[in-house]
Design a protein around this motif. Structure first.
Motif, mmCIF file in Angstrom:
data_model
loop_
_atom_site.group_PDB
_atom_site.id
_atom_site.type_symbol
_atom_site.label_atom_id
_atom_site.label_comp_id
_atom_site.label_asym_id
_atom_site.label_seq_id
_atom_site.Cartn_x
_atom_site.Cartn_y
_atom_site.Cartn_z
ATOM 1 N N THR A 2 -10.539 -1.850 0.077
ATOM 2 C CA THR A 2 -9.386 -1.596 -0.678
ATOM 3 C C THR A 2 -8.621 -2.757 -1.319
ATOM 4 N N THR B 184 -13.919 -6.495 -3.560
ATOM 5 C CA THR B 184 -13.558 -6.115 -2.148
ATOM 6 C C THR B 184 -14.673 -6.331 -1.068
ATOM 7 N N LEU C 151 0.842 -1.071 -0.041
ATOM 8 C CA LEU C 151 -0.036 0.050 0.017
ATOM 9 C C LEU C 151 0.861 1.205 0.181
ATOM 10 N N ASN D 110 -8.127 -4.372 3.351
ATOM 11 C CA ASN D 110 -7.169 -4.380 2.286
ATOM 12 C C ASN D 110 -7.191 -5.819 1.735
ATOM 13 N N VAL E 103 -8.842 3.383 -4.382
ATOM 14 C CA VAL E 103 -7.737 3.293 -3.104
ATOM 15 C C VAL E 103 -7.086 4.606 -3.041
ATOM 16 N N PHE F 143 -8.283 0.460 6.417
ATOM 17 C CA PHE F 143 -8.357 -0.072 5.168
ATOM 18 C C PHE F 143 -8.464 -1.409 5.214
ATOM 19 N N VAL G 197 -4.671 -1.122 9.080
ATOM 20 C CA VAL G 197 -4.748 -2.159 7.773
ATOM 21 C C VAL G 197 -5.105 -3.634 8.435
ATOM 22 N N THR H 35 -5.729 -2.972 -4.614
ATOM 23 C CA THR H 35 -4.840 -2.331 -5.256
ATOM 24 C C THR H 35 -4.631 -2.643 -6.840
#
Length: 213
Positions: free
Chosen positions: A175, A158, A56, A149, A184, A147, A114, A177
């Motif tokens: 999130t 997600t 991230l 993630n 994001v 997040f 996260v 990526t």
């Protein structure tokens, strides 16, 4: 060296004076670099190991970062990544670095917690990070974000975070990526804008208190 070349009196100085003035010049340069860094918001990325904090931070700071076939290397203590708009502190998820935590959380302006929503019960692990970095320092929840993630090798839709009650007041964002890079970046930029505003407001209050005595 640049300091030497830029000093018109350099060739007329004795060796001792040259060394002394060069030492002072390096101190001034270091101080200027420190002040520039201190003027930018300090944002910490926290969370368990292997949730993609380093990916991230690289993704958010490097527009050409290649996410494909990224090998996992555990962070030792903390990685500090400076950008034109902020300084990211990518903290290790390994509690053996607990002695580093006071220095990591000092003067923080924003906190990103996260976790990987595809790992069972990982939301509950955030409580420890919340207690040690937010609650302990009486840090405002409004300057935190979670997040959820989905890490790079878990591509797919997600998932929303199911946060514990202790974290319900903190904004959470799903999130990924690889699947939703624009989302994001947008979430981070919105958060950063809020953190910059809070930092400026704090600075204004401090300056006012000094003026008023």
């Amino acid at each position: 060296m640049l300091e030497e070349i830029c000093d018109p009196m350099y060739d007329r100085q004795t060796p001792d004076n040259r060394y002394h003035n060069l030492f002072i010049s390096k101190q001034i340069i270091f101080l200027k670099c420190y002040l520039v860094m201190a003027s930018k918001p300090k944002i910490i990325l926290l969370g368990p190991c292997k949730v993609g904090k380093t990916v991230l931070s690289n993704f958010l700071t490097d527009p050409v970062f290649d996410q494909q076939n990224v090998a996992y290397f555990p962070t030792k203590g903390v990685r500090i990544v400076e950008t034109p708009t902020c300084v990211l502190w990518d903290a290790s998820g390994d509690e053996k670095y607990m002695e580093c935590w006071p220095a990591i959380r000092r003067n923080a302006d924003g906190i990103i917690m996260v976790f990987d929503p595809d790992s069972e019960d990982q939301e509950s692990e955030l409580i420890n990070w919340y207690n040690k970095f937010v609650k302990l320092e009486d840090f405002p929840d409004s300057q935190c974000i979670v997040f959820a993630n989905q890490i790079s090798h878990m591509k797919g839709k997600t998932r929303d975070a199911n946060l514990p009650n202790e974290l319900k007041s903190i904004q959470s964002v799903a999130t990924n990526t690889q699947e939703n890079p624009a989302q994001v970046r947008a979430a981070f930029e919105t958060f950063l804008k809020k953190i910059r505003a809070a930092k400026e407001a704090n600075r204004d209050r401090e300056e006012l208190s000094i003026v008023e005595g």
